[in-house]
Scaffold this motif. Sequence first.
Motif, PDB file in Angstrom:
ATOM      1  N   UNK A  97       0.818  -1.208   0.000  1.00  0.00           N
ATOM      2  CA  UNK A  97       0.000   0.000   0.000  1.00  0.00           C
ATOM      3  C   UNK A  97       0.855   1.262   0.000  1.00  0.00           C
ATOM      4  N   UNK A  98       1.979   1.248   0.715  1.00  0.00           N
ATOM      5  CA  UNK A  98       2.895   2.400   0.682  1.00  0.00           C
ATOM      6  C   UNK A  98       3.421   2.612  -0.733  1.00  0.00           C
ATOM      7  N   UNK A  99       3.715   1.526  -1.438  1.00  0.00           N
ATOM      8  CA  UNK A  99       4.186   1.628  -2.817  1.00  0.00           C
ATOM      9  C   UNK A  99       3.101   2.229  -3.716  1.00  0.00           C
ATOM     10  N   UNK A 100       1.848   1.810  -3.531  1.00  0.00           N
ATOM     11  CA  UNK A 100       0.748   2.370  -4.327  1.00  0.00           C
ATOM     12  C   UNK A 100       0.590   3.871  -4.071  1.00  0.00           C
ATOM     13  N   UNK A 101       0.743   4.287  -2.821  1.00  0.00           N
ATOM     14  CA  UNK A 101       0.659   5.711  -2.499  1.00  0.00           C
ATOM     15  C   UNK A 101       1.833   6.447  -3.146  1.00  0.00           C
ATOM     16  N   UNK A 102       3.012   5.893  -3.020  1.00  0.00           N
ATOM     17  CA  UNK A 102       4.208   6.530  -3.562  1.00  0.00           C
ATOM     18  C   UNK A 102       4.118   6.700  -5.077  1.00  0.00           C
ATOM     19  N   UNK A 103       3.454   5.754  -5.743  1.00  0.00           N
ATOM     20  CA  UNK A 103       3.286   5.833  -7.201  1.00  0.00           C
ATOM     21  C   UNK A 103       2.027   6.619  -7.598  1.00  0.00           C
ATOM     22  N   UNK A 104       1.362   7.222  -6.624  1.00  0.00           N
ATOM     23  CA  UNK A 104       0.162   8.041  -6.823  1.00  0.00           C
ATOM     24  C   UNK A 104      -1.004   7.242  -7.400  1.00  0.00           C
ATOM     25  N   UNK A 105      -1.035   5.958  -7.131  1.00  0.00           N
ATOM     26  CA  UNK A 105      -2.156   5.116  -7.538  1.00  0.00           C
ATOM     27  C   UNK A 105      -3.200   5.104  -6.432  1.00  0.00           C
ATOM     28  N   UNK A 106      -2.761   4.963  -5.204  1.00  0.00           N
ATOM     29  CA  UNK A 106      -3.653   4.988  -4.042  1.00  0.00           C
ATOM     30  C   UNK A 106      -3.740   6.424  -3.551  1.00  0.00           C
ATOM     31  N   UNK A 107      -4.936   7.009  -3.664  1.00  0.00           N
ATOM     32  CA  UNK A 107      -5.142   8.395  -3.238  1.00  0.00           C
ATOM     33  C   UNK A 107      -6.336   8.511  -2.298  1.00  0.00           C
ATOM     34  N   UNK A 108      -6.738   7.373  -1.715  1.00  0.00           N
ATOM     35  CA  UNK A 108      -7.870   7.364  -0.784  1.00  0.00           C
ATOM     36  C   UNK A 108      -7.702   6.214   0.198  1.00  0.00           C
ATOM     37  N   UNK A 109      -8.406   6.337   1.315  1.00  0.00           N
ATOM     38  CA  UNK A 109      -8.421   5.262   2.300  1.00  0.00           C
ATOM     39  C   UNK A 109      -9.734   5.321   3.076  1.00  0.00           C
ATOM     40  N   UNK A 110     -10.036   4.221   3.737  1.00  0.00           N
ATOM     41  CA  UNK A 110     -11.265   4.100   4.519  1.00  0.00           C
ATOM     42  C   UNK A 110     -10.926   3.493   5.864  1.00  0.00           C
ATOM     43  N   UNK A 111     -11.470   4.058   6.930  1.00  0.00           N
ATOM     44  CA  UNK A 111     -11.276   3.497   8.271  1.00  0.00           C
ATOM     45  C   UNK A 111     -12.617   3.489   9.002  1.00  0.00           C
ATOM     46  N   UNK A 112     -12.736   2.575   9.945  1.00  0.00           N
ATOM     47  CA  UNK A 112     -13.987   2.416  10.690  1.00  0.00           C
ATOM     48  C   UNK A 112     -14.073   3.452  11.809  1.00  0.00           C
ATOM     49  N   UNK A 113     -15.029   4.334  11.698  1.00  0.00           N
ATOM     50  CA  UNK A 113     -15.209   5.409  12.682  1.00  0.00           C
ATOM     51  C   UNK A 113     -15.400   4.855  14.089  1.00  0.00           C
ATOM     52  N   UNK A 114     -16.157   3.775  14.209  1.00  0.00           N
ATOM     53  CA  UNK A 114     -16.458   3.207  15.526  1.00  0.00           C
ATOM     54  C   UNK A 114     -15.257   2.533  16.188  1.00  0.00           C
ATOM     55  N   UNK A 115     -14.187   2.308  15.440  1.00  0.00           N
ATOM     56  CA  UNK A 115     -13.023   1.635  16.008  1.00  0.00           C
ATOM     57  C   UNK A 115     -11.913   2.607  16.402  1.00  0.00           C
TER      58      UNK A 115
END
Length: 149
Positions: free
Chosen positions: A39-57
């Motif tokens: 996932x860090x590699x995807x971000x570094x290559x500007x492919x991953x530009x979003x994420x989702x996390x569980x608010x309740x956690x």
Amino acid sequence: MNSMIEEYWRTFCKKHGIDVHTPYSAWSFGSNDEEADQLADLVNRKIKTATTSAYELYDKDESVAQVGEYNIILNSSDTPVCVIQTKVVEIIPYNLISAEHAYHEGEGDRSYSYWRKVHDEFFTAAYQQEEKQFYPQAPMVCELFEKIE
């Protein structure tokens, strides 16, 4: 925070004219070393530009992402890979997260069906770890970000 991360931040701030005292966080994606690196590699290559996390956690003292904040993305060795800045934050029921958001997460074939399968598994396990039951309307923190460096 380790000295390598602090030095990375100081260098980033100097290069971009940002006050070194600007708050930031340093963290990795995923639930294991392989995911953290992928996932860090995807971000570094500007492919991953979003994420989702569980608010309740989120922990009681943990704040939800804020627009404008900086984050240093780490790999599995806690080595800085890049810096991102949060651009959009929305809290959305899990079952209403869009195919567009799934695409921006950049994982697999970038389809909604792939994203849903992987995230169903991830959130089911995360909720179980907290002795909670995952459900389709669970509130999710959906973030869009930009890689700065």
